[in-house]
Design a protein around this motif. Structure first.
Motif, PDB file in Angstrom:
ATOM      1  N   SER A   1       0.866   2.032   9.888  1.00 29.57           N
ATOM      2  CA  SER A   1       2.075   1.269  10.223  1.00 29.57           C
ATOM      3  C   SER A   1       1.952  -0.107   9.574  1.00 29.57           C
ATOM      4  CB  SER A   1       2.192   1.116  11.743  1.00 29.57           C
ATOM      5  OG  SER A   1       3.011   0.020  12.071  1.00 29.57           O
ATOM      6  N   THR A   2       3.020  -0.584   8.981  1.00 26.11           N
ATOM      7  CA  THR A   2       2.955  -1.930   8.388  1.00 26.11           C
ATOM      8  C   THR A   2       2.767  -2.987   9.474  1.00 26.11           C
ATOM      9  OG1 THR A   2       5.376  -2.057   8.393  1.00 26.11           O
ATOM     10  CG2 THR A   2       4.312  -1.377   6.320  1.00 26.11           C
TER      11      THR A   2
ATOM     12  N   THR B   1       0.865  -1.173   0.000  1.00 27.52           N
ATOM     13  CA  THR B   1       0.000   0.000   0.000  1.00 27.52           C
ATOM     14  C   THR B   1       0.906   1.228   0.000  1.00 27.52           C
ATOM     15  OG1 THR B   1      -1.659   1.226   1.239  1.00 27.52           O
ATOM     16  CG2 THR B   1      -0.229  -0.169   2.528  1.00 27.52           C
ATOM     17  N   ALA B   2       0.521   2.258  -0.755  1.00 23.07           N
ATOM     18  CA  ALA B   2       1.395   3.433  -0.878  1.00 23.07           C
ATOM     19  C   ALA B   2       1.542   4.142   0.462  1.00 23.07           C
ATOM     20  CB  ALA B   2       0.835   4.388  -1.934  1.00 23.07           C
TER      21      ALA B   2
ATOM     22  N   THR C   1      11.685   7.187   0.945  1.00 22.24           N
ATOM     23  CA  THR C   1      13.107   7.270   1.266  1.00 22.24           C
ATOM     24  C   THR C   1      13.638   6.058   2.021  1.00 22.24           C
ATOM     25  OG1 THR C   1      12.672   8.370   3.369  1.00 22.24           O
ATOM     26  CG2 THR C   1      13.028   9.798   1.444  1.00 22.24           C
ATOM     27  N   ALA C   2      12.731   5.193   2.484  1.00 16.99           N
ATOM     28  CA  ALA C   2      13.163   4.093   3.362  1.00 16.99           C
ATOM     29  C   ALA C   2      12.564   2.782   2.887  1.00 16.99           C
ATOM     30  CB  ALA C   2      12.714   4.376   4.802  1.00 16.99           C
ATOM     31  N   LEU C   3      13.077   1.707   3.439  1.00 18.34           N
ATOM     32  CA  LEU C   3      12.443   0.400   3.235  1.00 18.34           C
ATOM     33  C   LEU C   3      11.658   0.114   4.504  1.00 18.34           C
ATOM     34  CD1 LEU C   3      12.227  -2.029   1.382  1.00 18.34           C
ATOM     35  CD2 LEU C   3      14.176  -3.010   2.577  1.00 18.34           C
ATOM     36  N   LEU C   4      10.353   0.052   4.383  1.00 17.15           N
ATOM     37  CA  LEU C   4       9.468  -0.117   5.538  1.00 17.15           C
ATOM     38  C   LEU C   4       8.661  -1.387   5.325  1.00 17.15           C
ATOM     39  CD1 LEU C   4       8.139   3.563   5.490  1.00 17.15           C
ATOM     40  CD2 LEU C   4       9.978   2.673   6.941  1.00 17.15           C
TER      41      LEU C   4
ATOM     42  N   ALA D   1       4.064  -7.054   4.616  1.00 15.22           N
ATOM     43  CA  ALA D   1       3.390  -5.781   4.334  1.00 15.22           C
ATOM     44  C   ALA D   1       4.458  -4.726   4.074  1.00 15.22           C
ATOM     45  CB  ALA D   1       2.517  -5.374   5.510  1.00 15.22           C
ATOM     46  N   VAL D   2       4.270  -3.969   3.009  1.00 13.84           N
ATOM     47  CA  VAL D   2       5.274  -2.978   2.576  1.00 13.84           C
ATOM     48  C   VAL D   2       4.564  -1.669   2.251  1.00 13.84           C
ATOM     49  CG1 VAL D   2       6.970  -2.437   0.763  1.00 13.84           C
ATOM     50  CG2 VAL D   2       6.771  -4.776   1.622  1.00 13.84           C
ATOM     51  N   THR D   3       5.196  -0.570   2.583  1.00 17.02           N
ATOM     52  CA  THR D   3       4.621   0.728   2.222  1.00 17.02           C
ATOM     53  C   THR D   3       5.719   1.720   1.861  1.00 17.02           C
ATOM     54  OG1 THR D   3       2.954   2.348   2.900  1.00 17.02           O
ATOM     55  CG2 THR D   3       4.622   1.780   4.536  1.00 17.02           C
TER      56      THR D   3
END
Ligand code: BTN
Length: 249
Positions: free
Chosen positions: A29-30, A24-25, A67-70, A45-47
């Motif tokens: 919180s993932t 999800t864009a 900017t990050a890998l979440l 789950a990634v955003t």
């Protein structure tokens, strides 16, 4: 197309982790996306952006969009296994992925962080919800001014520590692959099976740290995951959980 869209990332996946891949864009919180989940182990789950990103000890985790890998990974370890050890398992996996994708020599900062060049580039949050949700936040391309300025361990991004930022889809695929392999080893063995690799990346060994009021020197991560320390009076003991602050001198 969004950089971390399923069409981009799923073809890069090497194993069972990342299936299903929930993207999800934007979300709160993932971690929340997998909280009450009946999804199988390895679901991710990634955003691109979290409006209420969670850090440890009630802290927030903030990164500008893109900017990050979440990501958060759902794990279902046997109930008799100590779930807190998964922070170290994930720390080792992220450190290995950073080496693979950036050529860095990443270190594990007991018990939950990953350092490159002495800077915290990744935080890990393992939450027990019946199942375990392991949240991973990697600072990838924030500029210095976009990073938290008040962190107890100085923060860095892969861009600020090395001058270049890797492609996030490749980094994510590597993190999931390494995590799956290290998790499987831990699951059938114990943390001791990973001890040599964790100890070789121990970013605290020999460093002055503070735990509560006490100034200590870290002697190293033990095979059971505790941190062995020595106090100024020579007392040697092991910390089982909690945080230690790295002395900045
Ligand atoms: C810490 O160092 O305090 C842990 C930070 C963990 C952050 C990640 S980002 C992805 C996942 N979702 C969250 O809300 N937190 C974790």
């Amino acid at each position: 197309m969004d950089p971390l869209a399923p069409e981009v990332v799923v073809p890069l996946l090497r194993g069972r982790f990342g299936r299903p891949y929930l993207y999800t864009a934007e979300c709160a919180s993932t971690q929340q996306l997998l909280q009450d989940s009946a999804l199988p182990e390895g679901a991710v789950a990634v955003t691109e952006y979290q409006t209420a990103g969670r850090g440890r000890n009630g802290r927030s985790w903030v990164a500008p969009p893109g900017t990050a890998l979440l990501c958060s990974v759902l794990l279902r370890p046997p109930t008799d296994r100590p779930a807190p050890e998964l922070s170290l398992v994930a720390g080792l996996a992220v450190a290995e992925a950073l080496d693979e994708v950036t050529g860095a020599r990443a270190q594990v900062k007991w018990p939950n962080d990953v350092l490159v060049a002495g800077r915290k580039v990744c935080g890990i949050l393992a939450e027990l919800r019946g199942h375990v949700v392991v949240g991973i936040g990697v600072n990838v391309c924030q500029t210095a001014s976009q990073l938290p300025q008040d962190a107890s361990t100085p923060a860095g991004s892969l861009l600020t520590v090395s001058g270049k930022a890797p492609e996030r889809p490749a980094l994510l695929a590597s993190v999931l692959d390494r995590l799956e392999r290290r998790y499987d080893e831990w699951r059938v063995g114990s943390l001791a099976a990973l001890h040599a690799e964790i100890a070789a990346r121990d970013g605290l060994r020999g460093r002055v740290v503070t735990s509560g009021e006490r100034e200590l020197v870290a002697r190293g991560i033990l095979p059971d995951g505790r941190l062995e320390v020595v106090a100024s009076d020579g007392e040697v003991f092991a910390l089982g959980s909690g945080e230690v602050l790295l002395d900045r001198r």
